[in-house]
Design a protein around this motif. Structure first.
Motif, PDB file in Angstrom:
ATOM      1  N   LEU A 143      34.387  49.341  36.777  1.00  0.00           N
ATOM      2  CA  LEU A 143      36.013  49.461  36.334  1.00  0.00           C
ATOM      3  C   LEU A 143      36.862  49.510  37.813  1.00  0.00           C
ATOM      4  O   LEU A 143      37.852  48.770  38.178  1.00  0.00           O
ATOM      5  CB  LEU A 143      36.186  50.418  35.420  1.00  0.00           C
ATOM      6  CG  LEU A 143      35.770  49.922  34.014  1.00  0.00           C
ATOM      7  CD1 LEU A 143      35.826  51.052  33.046  1.00  0.00           C
ATOM      8  CD2 LEU A 143      36.449  48.730  33.413  1.00  0.00           C
ATOM      9  N   VAL A 144      36.291  50.631  38.424  1.00  0.00           N
ATOM     10  CA  VAL A 144      37.157  50.919  39.717  1.00  0.00           C
ATOM     11  C   VAL A 144      37.104  49.888  40.722  1.00  0.00           C
ATOM     12  O   VAL A 144      38.256  49.238  41.340  1.00  0.00           O
ATOM     13  CB  VAL A 144      36.796  52.295  40.205  1.00  0.00           C
ATOM     14  CG1 VAL A 144      37.344  52.523  41.470  1.00  0.00           C
ATOM     15  CG2 VAL A 144      37.300  53.446  39.328  1.00  0.00           C
ATOM     16  N   GLY A 145      35.869  49.409  40.735  1.00  0.00           N
ATOM     17  CA  GLY A 145      35.611  47.983  41.779  1.00  0.00           C
ATOM     18  C   GLY A 145      36.568  46.962  41.409  1.00  0.00           C
ATOM     19  O   GLY A 145      37.325  46.401  42.274  1.00  0.00           O
ATOM     20  N   ALA A 146      36.414  46.573  39.955  1.00  0.00           N
ATOM     21  CA  ALA A 146      37.312  45.338  39.696  1.00  0.00           C
ATOM     22  C   ALA A 146      38.796  45.772  39.753  1.00  0.00           C
ATOM     23  O   ALA A 146      39.467  44.715  40.219  1.00  0.00           O
ATOM     24  CB  ALA A 146      36.936  45.050  38.415  1.00  0.00           C
ATOM     25  N   SER A 147      39.134  46.950  39.657  1.00  0.00           N
ATOM     26  CA  SER A 147      40.794  47.395  39.719  1.00  0.00           C
ATOM     27  C   SER A 147      41.064  47.233  41.246  1.00  0.00           C
ATOM     28  O   SER A 147      42.211  46.753  41.596  1.00  0.00           O
ATOM     29  CB  SER A 147      40.868  48.757  39.224  1.00  0.00           C
ATOM     30  OG  SER A 147      40.636  48.846  37.810  1.00  0.00           O
ATOM     31  N   ALA A 148      40.157  47.582  42.138  1.00  0.00           N
ATOM     32  CA  ALA A 148      40.469  47.723  43.322  1.00  0.00           C
ATOM     33  C   ALA A 148      40.576  46.256  43.981  1.00  0.00           C
ATOM     34  O   ALA A 148      41.274  46.041  44.900  1.00  0.00           O
ATOM     35  CB  ALA A 148      39.434  48.554  44.277  1.00  0.00           C
ATOM     36  N   ALA A 149      39.844  45.350  43.458  1.00  0.00           N
ATOM     37  CA  ALA A 149      39.611  43.908  44.136  1.00  0.00           C
ATOM     38  C   ALA A 149      40.813  43.198  43.459  1.00  0.00           C
ATOM     39  O   ALA A 149      41.183  42.154  44.329  1.00  0.00           O
ATOM     40  CB  ALA A 149      38.097  43.231  43.304  1.00  0.00           C
ATOM     41  N   ILE A 150      41.664  43.799  42.695  1.00  0.00           N
ATOM     42  CA  ILE A 150      42.708  42.867  42.232  1.00  0.00           C
ATOM     43  C   ILE A 150      43.650  43.002  43.380  1.00  0.00           C
ATOM     44  O   ILE A 150      44.524  42.066  43.428  1.00  0.00           O
ATOM     45  CB  ILE A 150      43.249  43.614  40.914  1.00  0.00           C
ATOM     46  CG1 ILE A 150      42.685  43.184  39.681  1.00  0.00           C
ATOM     47  CG2 ILE A 150      44.859  43.052  40.746  1.00  0.00           C
ATOM     48  CD1 ILE A 150      42.744  44.063  38.399  1.00  0.00           C
ATOM     49  N   VAL A 151      43.706  44.118  44.177  1.00  0.00           N
ATOM     50  CA  VAL A 151      44.920  44.206  45.300  1.00  0.00           C
ATOM     51  C   VAL A 151      44.693  42.971  46.097  1.00  0.00           C
ATOM     52  O   VAL A 151      45.775  42.233  46.508  1.00  0.00           O
ATOM     53  CB  VAL A 151      44.758  45.579  45.834  1.00  0.00           C
ATOM     54  CG1 VAL A 151      45.636  45.736  46.996  1.00  0.00           C
ATOM     55  CG2 VAL A 151      44.968  46.499  44.664  1.00  0.00           C
ATOM     56  N   PRO A 152      43.541  42.877  46.918  1.00  0.00           N
ATOM     57  CA  PRO A 152      43.564  41.643  47.725  1.00  0.00           C
ATOM     58  C   PRO A 152      43.750  40.458  47.015  1.00  0.00           C
ATOM     59  O   PRO A 152      44.093  39.153  47.546  1.00  0.00           O
ATOM     60  CB  PRO A 152      42.061  41.743  48.423  1.00  0.00           C
ATOM     61  CG  PRO A 152      41.437  42.929  47.677  1.00  0.00           C
ATOM     62  CD  PRO A 152      42.585  43.504  46.795  1.00  0.00           C
TER      63      PRO A 152
END
Length: 187
Positions: A143-152
């Protein structure tokens, strides 16, 4: 419906006399955005999963089961679910502590109840098993990885949208310049 030809792999990087500089820039922006999106998502996800798993392992190592005594009789309810009741126990420093714990309905005052405490004797929940810890770590990391990947990903989409608007403006300027020439008739 648009007429589309066969799908050509890596078409954005092939030589083409009609390809503009903006098309090449867009292809590299798209590739960079996807690469950074995957890199950020995986890196942040793995770091989060590792952190969660280490934290849960530390809890398993530090938290201990303690025998507590029920201070009052628990009410006898017919649904059979555990209920909250007041319990007392002795902390590692020798002080007497009280708190709320889940007990079976109808338990007598003075009945032994197993509770979990931290190093200081504070009441805590039962620590996660290694299997539960791995599952929690994997879910948190995903979940955190997918959320962080949204930024780039969103950043790349914004740059690409800006390039698209700029290209449309350039087409409009070129049309304004050459459009009137096409309307001239000979005669």
């Amino acid at each position: 419906m648009a007429l589309r030809g066969p799908r050509v792999w890596l078409w954005r990087w092939r030589r083409n006399p009609l390809k503009r500089t903006a098309d090449a820039v867009e292809s590299w922006v798209l590739l960079g955005a996807w690469a950074v999106t995957v890199l950020v998502g995986v890196t942040v996800g793995l770091a989060t999963a590792g952190s969660v798993e280490r934290g849960l392992a530390r809890e398993r190592a530090e938290w201990r089961p303690v025998q507590a005594r029920l201070t009052d009789q628990a009410p006898d309810v017919s649904n059979g679910e555990q209920m909250w009741a007041k319990v007392g126990w002795t902390a590692p420093d020798g002080t007497h502590r009280t708190g709320q714990a889940r007990v079976r309905p109808g338990s007598e005052a003075g009945a032994a109840v197993t509770i979990w405490t931290d190093r200081t004797g504070r009441l805590v929940t039962e620590p996660a098993t290694p299997t539960q810890a791995r599952l929690r770590a994997a879910l948190s990391g995903g979940l955190v990885g997918a959320s962080a990947a949204i930024v780039p990903f969103v950043g790349g989409r914004m740059v690409r949208g800006r390039l698209e608007r700029r290209r449309i403006d350039q087409w409009g300027a070129e049309w304004a310049r050459f459009g009137p020439l096409w309307r001239r008739t000979t005669g």
